[in-house]
Design an enzyme around this catalytic site. Sequence first.
Site, mmCIF file in Angstrom:
data_model
loop_
_atom_site.group_PDB
_atom_site.id
_atom_site.type_symbol
_atom_site.label_atom_id
_atom_site.label_comp_id
_atom_site.label_asym_id
_atom_site.label_seq_id
_atom_site.Cartn_x
_atom_site.Cartn_y
_atom_site.Cartn_z
ATOM 1 N N ASP A 32 2.905 -11.896 2.004
ATOM 2 C CA ASP A 32 2.750 -11.675 0.446
ATOM 3 C C ASP A 32 2.403 -14.067 0.692
ATOM 4 O O ASP A 32 2.043 -14.202 2.046
ATOM 5 C CB ASP A 32 4.093 -12.792 -0.621
ATOM 6 C CG ASP A 32 4.082 -12.104 -1.418
ATOM 7 O OD1 ASP A 32 2.798 -12.302 -2.290
ATOM 8 O OD2 ASP A 32 4.357 -11.409 -1.995
ATOM 9 N N TYR A 149 -7.201 -5.451 -16.242
ATOM 10 C CA TYR A 149 -6.121 -5.196 -15.424
ATOM 11 C C TYR A 149 -6.270 -3.854 -15.501
ATOM 12 O O TYR A 149 -5.449 -3.320 -14.216
ATOM 13 C CB TYR A 149 -4.868 -6.611 -15.789
ATOM 14 C CG TYR A 149 -3.498 -5.495 -15.387
ATOM 15 C CD1 TYR A 149 -3.257 -6.087 -13.871
ATOM 16 C CD2 TYR A 149 -2.613 -4.274 -15.568
ATOM 17 C CE1 TYR A 149 -2.196 -6.038 -13.176
ATOM 18 C CE2 TYR A 149 -1.687 -4.391 -14.812
ATOM 19 C CZ TYR A 149 -1.420 -5.258 -13.930
ATOM 20 O OH TYR A 149 -0.038 -4.466 -13.278
#
Length: 322
Positions: A32, A149
């Site tokens: 991440d 999105y």
Amino acid sequence: MKTALVCGAGGFIGGHLVRQLKSQGFWVRGVDLKFNEFSETEADDFVIGDLRNQEVCDRVIDRRFDEVYQLAADMGGAGYIFTGEHDADIMHNSATINLNIADRCHKRNIKRVFYSSSACMYPAYNQEDPDNPNCAEESAYPAAPDSEYGWEKLFSERLFLAYNRNHGMQNRVARYHNIFGPQGTWRGGKEKAPAAVCRKIATASSGDAIEIWGDGSQTRSFLYVDECVEGTILLTRSAFSGPVNIGSEEMVTINQLVDLVADIAGKRVEKNHIDGPLGVRGRNSDNRLIEEKLGWRPSQPLRAGLERTYEWIEQQVMRNAA
């Protein structure tokens, strides 16, 4: 020992997923941009890196993992994805990550990648009636998501399923419906409705008014994170590719959500309805397909998850006020 890679392991769902995989005896690598904000990672190896960068992907996917979970994305709640101010970043960042992951996993002969899509990819025209939204998997086309999105999620679904057809992979696709729980974003603009409501009520005194975007009659269903992780792992190891919904069918209005959290908190609050980004008028998970294919359905009511979530967010509020 089986191995798993969790992309987005510093995030909310990713952190819970790492913990569950470790409990099952997996060796887990997480990756991440950041470590989890609220707890120490339980991953055996954690790489801080940007998966938009192909060199980072090469370094992270340096072996053949038994399972890869691709949850990394540029995302947030309604205050982030529905304003239109972040559309280019959302589409570019998430699509680039997915293109890199799909290609690198194929070249490493990794057969099974789980991809976390979203209910935001469903057509807006099927979600105008708050009492009767249509989110059956086959209703996805003709496509008309309500946000960029959602369009990116739809593209990436097709990307991973195309790798199945063209490269013999066994990728799995799920459409998440409003996942919530402890150790998730609860302030700053990217939090989702349950966390935002919990925070507002935790910081309010009984009798205060809290701000609610819109008239509060818009409907949603919310799934507790532990159940999301359970459904995710079950789908990943199944013979069914999806796409399939992972969500709850317990639909509530936002006003009802506020009343439920207020009751949990033991407070009486007023609602101050203001303008704000809303998304579609109604959305509810349709679980017929996942129950048919996998025998899965949520096992607990919304209130049970909200009780745990409110307790955790109240602790964060008190800690930050100290």
